[in-house]
Design an enzyme around this catalytic site. Structure first.
Site, PDB file in Angstrom:
ATOM      1  N   ASP A  30       0.650  -1.232   0.096  1.00 33.57           N
ATOM      2  CA  ASP A  30       0.141   0.174  -0.117  1.00 33.57           C
ATOM      3  C   ASP A  30       0.857   1.259  -0.016  1.00 33.57           C
ATOM      4  O   ASP A  30       1.904   1.338   0.749  1.00 33.57           O
ATOM      5  CB  ASP A  30      -1.003  -0.210   1.403  1.00 33.57           C
ATOM      6  CG  ASP A  30      -1.983   1.073   0.997  1.00 33.57           C
ATOM      7  OD1 ASP A  30      -3.290   0.518   0.867  1.00 33.57           O
ATOM      8  OD2 ASP A  30      -1.747   2.121   1.002  1.00 33.57           O
ATOM      9  N   ILE A  31       0.488   2.045  -0.783  1.00 37.67           N
ATOM     10  CA  ILE A  31       1.251   3.443  -0.692  1.00 37.67           C
ATOM     11  C   ILE A  31       1.234   4.360   0.557  1.00 37.67           C
ATOM     12  O   ILE A  31       2.184   5.000   0.629  1.00 37.67           O
ATOM     13  CB  ILE A  31       0.781   4.340  -2.013  1.00 37.67           C
ATOM     14  CG1 ILE A  31       1.793   5.410  -2.604  1.00 37.67           C
ATOM     15  CG2 ILE A  31      -0.472   5.075  -1.543  1.00 37.67           C
ATOM     16  CD1 ILE A  31       1.660   6.029  -3.860  1.00 37.67           C
ATOM     17  N   GLY A  93     -15.384   3.140   3.861  1.00 33.86           N
ATOM     18  CA  GLY A  93     -14.039   3.837   3.659  1.00 33.86           C
ATOM     19  C   GLY A  93     -13.369   3.159   2.075  1.00 33.86           C
ATOM     20  O   GLY A  93     -12.114   3.492   1.867  1.00 33.86           O
ATOM     21  N   GLN A  94     -14.063   2.528   1.380  1.00 35.77           N
ATOM     22  CA  GLN A  94     -13.516   1.978   0.075  1.00 35.77           C
ATOM     23  C   GLN A  94     -13.332   3.181  -0.789  1.00 35.77           C
ATOM     24  O   GLN A  94     -14.444   4.029  -1.028  1.00 35.77           O
ATOM     25  CB  GLN A  94     -14.592   1.132  -0.597  1.00 35.77           C
ATOM     26  CG  GLN A  94     -14.011   0.455  -1.902  1.00 35.77           C
ATOM     27  CD  GLN A  94     -14.823  -0.695  -2.538  1.00 35.77           C
ATOM     28  OE1 GLN A  94     -15.750  -0.864  -2.402  1.00 35.77           O
ATOM     29  NE2 GLN A  94     -14.177  -1.141  -3.645  1.00 35.77           N
ATOM     30  N   HIS A 100     -10.062  -5.438  -3.305  1.00 33.22           N
ATOM     31  CA  HIS A 100      -8.835  -5.454  -2.694  1.00 33.22           C
ATOM     32  C   HIS A 100      -8.938  -6.225  -1.304  1.00 33.22           C
ATOM     33  O   HIS A 100      -9.744  -5.598  -0.555  1.00 33.22           O
ATOM     34  CB  HIS A 100      -7.846  -4.595  -3.013  1.00 33.22           C
ATOM     35  CG  HIS A 100      -8.599  -3.050  -2.417  1.00 33.22           C
ATOM     36  ND1 HIS A 100      -9.451  -2.397  -3.232  1.00 33.22           N
ATOM     37  CD2 HIS A 100      -8.509  -2.479  -1.338  1.00 33.22           C
ATOM     38  CE1 HIS A 100      -9.854  -1.213  -2.739  1.00 33.22           C
ATOM     39  NE2 HIS A 100      -9.237  -1.397  -1.364  1.00 33.22           N
ATOM     40  N   HIS A 102      -6.864  -5.853   2.306  1.00 40.32           N
ATOM     41  CA  HIS A 102      -5.728  -5.366   2.720  1.00 40.32           C
ATOM     42  C   HIS A 102      -5.394  -6.276   3.951  1.00 40.32           C
ATOM     43  O   HIS A 102      -6.198  -7.076   4.588  1.00 40.32           O
ATOM     44  CB  HIS A 102      -6.460  -4.418   3.837  1.00 40.32           C
ATOM     45  CG  HIS A 102      -7.028  -2.818   3.146  1.00 40.32           C
ATOM     46  ND1 HIS A 102      -5.999  -1.999   2.889  1.00 40.32           N
ATOM     47  CD2 HIS A 102      -8.170  -2.785   2.641  1.00 40.32           C
ATOM     48  CE1 HIS A 102      -6.943  -0.821   2.437  1.00 40.32           C
ATOM     49  NE2 HIS A 102      -8.026  -1.491   2.252  1.00 40.32           N
TER      50      HIS A 102
HETATM   51  P1  5GP Z   1      -9.757   1.247   0.222  1.00 50.04           P
HETATM   52  O1  5GP Z   1      -9.779   2.744   0.990  1.00 50.04           O
HETATM   53  O2  5GP Z   1     -10.418   1.207  -1.204  1.00 50.04           O
HETATM   54  O3  5GP Z   1     -10.267   0.125   0.987  1.00 50.04           O
HETATM   55  O4  5GP Z   1      -8.388   1.023  -0.031  1.00 50.04           O
HETATM   56  C1  5GP Z   1      -7.730   1.575  -1.142  1.00 50.04           C
HETATM   57  C2  5GP Z   1      -6.031   1.490  -0.809  1.00 50.04           C
HETATM   58  O5  5GP Z   1      -5.382   2.005  -1.829  1.00 50.04           O
HETATM   59  C3  5GP Z   1      -5.642   2.556   0.348  1.00 50.04           C
HETATM   60  O6  5GP Z   1      -5.231   1.985   1.616  1.00 50.04           O
HETATM   61  C4  5GP Z   1      -4.600   3.499  -0.385  1.00 50.04           C
HETATM   62  O7  5GP Z   1      -3.536   3.628   0.556  1.00 50.04           O
HETATM   63  C5  5GP Z   1      -4.177   2.625  -1.685  1.00 50.04           C
HETATM   64  N1  5GP Z   1      -3.417   3.113  -2.561  1.00 50.04           N
HETATM   65  C6  5GP Z   1      -4.158   4.319  -3.346  1.00 50.04           C
HETATM   66  N2  5GP Z   1      -3.597   4.760  -4.430  1.00 50.04           N
HETATM   67  C7  5GP Z   1      -2.614   3.916  -4.450  1.00 50.04           C
HETATM   68  C8  5GP Z   1      -1.545   3.817  -5.354  1.00 50.04           C
HETATM   69  O8  5GP Z   1      -1.259   4.536  -6.606  1.00 50.04           O
HETATM   70  N3  5GP Z   1      -0.562   2.778  -5.105  1.00 50.04           N
HETATM   71  C9  5GP Z   1      -0.616   1.897  -4.154  1.00 50.04           C
HETATM   72  N4  5GP Z   1       0.309   1.084  -4.002  1.00 50.04           N
HETATM   73  N5  5GP Z   1      -1.712   1.946  -3.271  1.00 50.04           N
HETATM   74  C10 5GP Z   1      -2.562   3.007  -3.184  1.00 50.04           C
END
Ligand code: 5GP
Ligand code: ZN
Length: 114
Positions: A30-31, A93-94, A100, A102
């Site tokens: 994760d970034i 929080g998606q 994906h 985590h």
């Molecule tokens: P969500 O909030 O949808 O469950 O998780 C999305 C995740 O993607 C977040 O934890 C966010 O930090 C990660 N993310 C967003 N943009 C990027 C990116 O460009 N590269 C990577 N490796 N992770 C990302």
């Protein structure tokens, strides 16, 4: 899906540090890591949310969970413990609408999550 961030990572158009890959999945760091290990397990197939899963996807989801367990085990987090999270839609929080899983480990987790 051309506008999807994770499809762009899958296509190599955006870089990410890949830690696992097989015929159906990739996993990358994760970034914005929320723990010492914060990996995202991502299917190569574009599926927007958990609400879009069908019965045919049962094997895929099982493979995602098994990949998460392998990644955690390979880093020694299986004994101490780790957390897996699927966020579904905005209130959870998606932010990236390509499913994906985590995988977080390396620190004590609290419950309930925020
Ligand atoms: P969500 O909030 O949808 O469950 O998780 C999305 C995740 O993607 C977040 O934890 C966010 O930090 C990660 N993310 C967003 N943009 C990027 C990116 O460009 N590269 C990577 N490796 N992770 C990302
Ligand atoms: Zn996608």
């Amino acid at each position: 899906m051309s506008s999807c961030l994770f499809c762009k990572i899958l296509a190599g158009e955006i870089s990410a540090t890949r830690v696992y890959e097989d015929e159906r999945l990739i996993a990358f760091n994760d970034i914005n890591p929320q723990a010492p290990m914060h990996v995202l397990v991502v299917p190569k197939q574009h599926i927007a949310t958990l609400n879009d899963l069908a019965g045919d996807d049962d094997d895929l989801v099982g493979a995602m969970v098994r990949a998460a367990a392998k990644i955690a085990r390979d880093r020694g987090h299986d004994g101490p413990g780790y957390r897996t999270v699927f966020n579904c839609n905005a209130q959870a929080g998606q932010t990236v609408f390509h499913i994906h899983l985590h995988v977080l480990g390396g620190r004590v987790m609290t419950w309930p999550p925020g």
